[in-house]
Scaffold this motif. Structure first.
Motif, short mmCIF file in Angstrom:
data_model
loop_
_atom_site.label_atom_id
_atom_site.label_comp_id
_atom_site.label_asym_id
_atom_site.label_seq_id
_atom_site.Cartn_x
_atom_site.Cartn_y
_atom_site.Cartn_z
N ALA A 147 40.27 49.76 40.95
CA ALA A 147 39.61 48.30 41.12
C ALA A 147 40.34 47.39 40.83
N VAL A 148 41.17 47.22 40.04
CA VAL A 148 42.10 46.06 39.67
C VAL A 148 42.82 45.81 41.10
N GLU A 149 43.59 47.02 41.54
CA GLU A 149 44.25 46.70 43.09
C GLU A 149 43.38 46.29 44.26
N GLY A 150 42.29 46.85 44.27
CA GLY A 150 41.21 47.04 45.28
C GLY A 150 40.67 45.38 45.30
N LEU A 151 40.05 44.76 43.92
CA LEU A 151 39.79 43.37 44.26
C LEU A 151 40.77 42.29 44.30
N THR A 152 41.97 42.70 43.61
CA THR A 152 43.19 41.79 43.96
C THR A 152 43.41 41.70 45.28
N ASN A 153 43.40 42.77 45.83
CA ASN A 153 43.96 42.76 47.22
C ASN A 153 42.95 42.49 48.27
N GLY A 154 41.63 42.11 47.87
CA GLY A 154 40.49 41.94 48.85
C GLY A 154 40.02 43.24 49.28
N ASP A 155 40.30 44.44 49.24
CA ASP A 155 39.85 45.70 49.90
C ASP A 155 38.43 45.83 49.57
N ALA A 156 37.81 45.29 48.13
CA ALA A 156 36.43 45.15 47.82
C ALA A 156 36.20 43.79 47.20
N ASP A 157 35.01 43.45 46.89
CA ASP A 157 34.63 42.17 46.51
C ASP A 157 34.38 42.21 44.84
N TYR A 158 33.45 43.33 44.45
CA TYR A 158 33.04 43.30 43.19
C TYR A 158 33.02 44.78 42.77
N PHE A 159 32.76 44.86 41.42
CA PHE A 159 33.03 46.21 40.87
C PHE A 159 32.26 46.13 39.53
N LEU A 160 31.29 47.30 39.63
CA LEU A 160 30.57 47.46 38.22
C LEU A 160 31.34 48.51 37.20
N TRP A 161 31.47 47.95 35.96
CA TRP A 161 31.97 48.91 35.11
C TRP A 161 31.62 48.57 33.58
N GLU A 162 31.58 49.60 32.57
CA GLU A 162 31.15 49.21 31.41
C GLU A 162 31.70 47.98 30.92
N PHE A 164 32.40 46.31 28.08
CA PHE A 164 33.37 46.19 26.93
C PHE A 164 34.86 46.96 27.33
N THR A 165 34.49 47.95 28.40
CA THR A 165 35.96 48.35 28.35
C THR A 165 36.68 47.59 29.39
N THR A 166 36.07 46.61 30.21
CA THR A 166 36.94 45.59 31.31
C THR A 166 36.87 44.40 30.61
N LYS A 167 36.42 44.16 29.56
CA LYS A 167 36.63 42.76 28.87
C LYS A 167 37.95 42.37 28.58
N PRO A 168 39.00 43.07 28.42
CA PRO A 168 40.46 42.76 28.16
C PRO A 168 40.99 42.33 29.48
N LEU A 169 40.64 42.82 30.58
CA LEU A 169 40.78 42.48 32.02
C LEU A 169 40.51 41.13 32.09
N VAL A 170 39.18 40.96 31.90
CA VAL A 170 38.49 39.42 32.05
C VAL A 170 39.24 38.41 31.10
N ASP A 171 39.57 38.84 29.71
CA ASP A 171 40.32 37.88 28.95
C ASP A 171 41.76 37.67 29.48
N GLU A 172 42.57 38.56 30.18
CA GLU A 172 43.78 38.25 30.55
C GLU A 172 43.81 37.58 31.90
N GLY A 173 42.66 37.49 32.69
CA GLY A 173 42.51 36.76 33.89
C GLY A 173 42.61 37.50 35.06
N THR A 174 42.41 38.87 34.90
CA THR A 174 42.60 39.82 36.16
C THR A 174 41.22 39.75 36.65
N PHE A 175 40.18 39.92 35.98
CA PHE A 175 38.87 39.84 36.57
C PHE A 175 37.98 38.65 36.05
N ARG A 176 37.01 38.37 36.69
CA ARG A 176 35.85 37.41 36.15
C ARG A 176 34.79 38.18 36.06
N SER A 177 33.97 38.01 35.22
CA SER A 177 32.49 38.23 35.12
C SER A 177 31.53 37.60 35.65
#
Length: 284
Positions: A147-162, A164-177
């Motif tokens: 999902a990190v690769e797919g959203l970053t590359n534009g292969d997909a636009d959004y991703f549903l995942w738990e 709190f599991t993805t919160k570190p990726l939001v905190d580090e600026g990979t994802f936005r919630s």
């Protein structure tokens, strides 16, 4: 010693299994319980149950119900987590999407068809009055790394995942919630292959007794919040929020809840029919 294979996602929900394994509690009962991490989530576990790669799965409620109706020879024997799963709706950090409605008719990343990320995309679409045929499109990305690769590359636009599991990726600026989509039912159940229930009932009951003793008192384990934060690389305040929101169960899921899940899946055209309570569950 009987070897038993069990699968689950490598997330904080399943720390209780790790603790009981570490303490050797199953070996004390002459059971060699082997834990298998499933980074691909529910869809991958359904396949593993069908292939007899695992005997037991700690699995999303809606996913296993769908797969039992589709022919998976397994039964739900217990609810594991009573509270809903809070699915975060994520986009790439540099994406132009700012809220859930911006995502209408764009492409959702899913781990695989039949997975929680796939089924909950339908729930999210219905919650926002989207057209389920025209406004949903999918890209299979296998797991969170995909999902990190797919959203970053534009292969997909959004991703549903738990969330709190993805919160570190939001905190580090990979994802936005851009929002949340809680599941409208208890999130995790324990499912077991029918042949295993028939031949290993006593061992299964021993395994459930051990895990239930731990989950019943899980929140009172000294410094459990710090343990989770360290092991899963999460902020302490996020873990504390998650603990406040999460309730474990030691009981079999009830018929009313089973019907509620099926009514939703049927309305979304995800299952072809409703199954009876007996088809889906087994009371030990």
């Amino acid at each position: 010693m009987r070897t038993v294979n069990i699968g689950g996602v490598p997330e904080h929900f399943n720390l209780a299994w790790y603790l009981t394994l570490k303490n050797g509690e199953y070996k004390d009962q002459d059971i060699n319980l082997r834990w298998h991490d499933f980074h691909g989530g529910t869809g991958a576990m359904c396949k593993a149950l069908r292939n007899k790669d695992i005997d037991i799965a700690v699995i999303l409620t809606e996913g296993i119900i769908k797969d039992i109706i589709a022919g998976n020879p397994s039964k739900i024997v217990q609810t594991y987590v009573e509270s809903p799963l809070i699915w975060g709706v994520h986009v790439a950090a540099k994406s132009n999407y700012n809220n859930i409605n911006d995502l209408k008719s764009t492409k959702a990343a899913i781990s695989r068809y039949g997975s929680g990320s796939h089924l909950m995309a339908y729930v999210n679409a219905e919650n926002n009055d989207w057209d389920l045929e025209k406004d949903l499109d999918f890209e299979v990305i296998k797991n969170l790394d995909g999902a990190v690769e797919g959203l970053t590359n534009g292969d997909a636009d959004y991703f549903l995942w738990e969330k709190f599991t993805t919160k570190p990726l939001v905190d580090e600026g990979t994802f936005r919630s851009v929002g949340n989509c809680p599941s409208p039912w208890p999130c995790f159940v324990i499912a077991v292959r029918e042949d295993f229930i028939a031949s290993e009932k006593e061992n299964l009951e021993s395994i459930l007794n051990i895990i239930n003793n731990t989950t019943a008192d899980f929140k009172n384990i000294p410094s459990i919040d710090k343990t989770i934060a360290n092991r899963y690389e999460q902020k302490l305040e996020d873990v504390q929020e998650w603990l406040n929101l999460t309730e474990w169960s030691q009981e079999l899921i009830d018929e009313k809840t089973i019907n509620k899940v099926q009514d939703k899946l049927l309305s979304l055209d995800i299952i072809p029919r409703k199954a009876s309570y007996k088809e889906l569950t087994h009371k030990l």
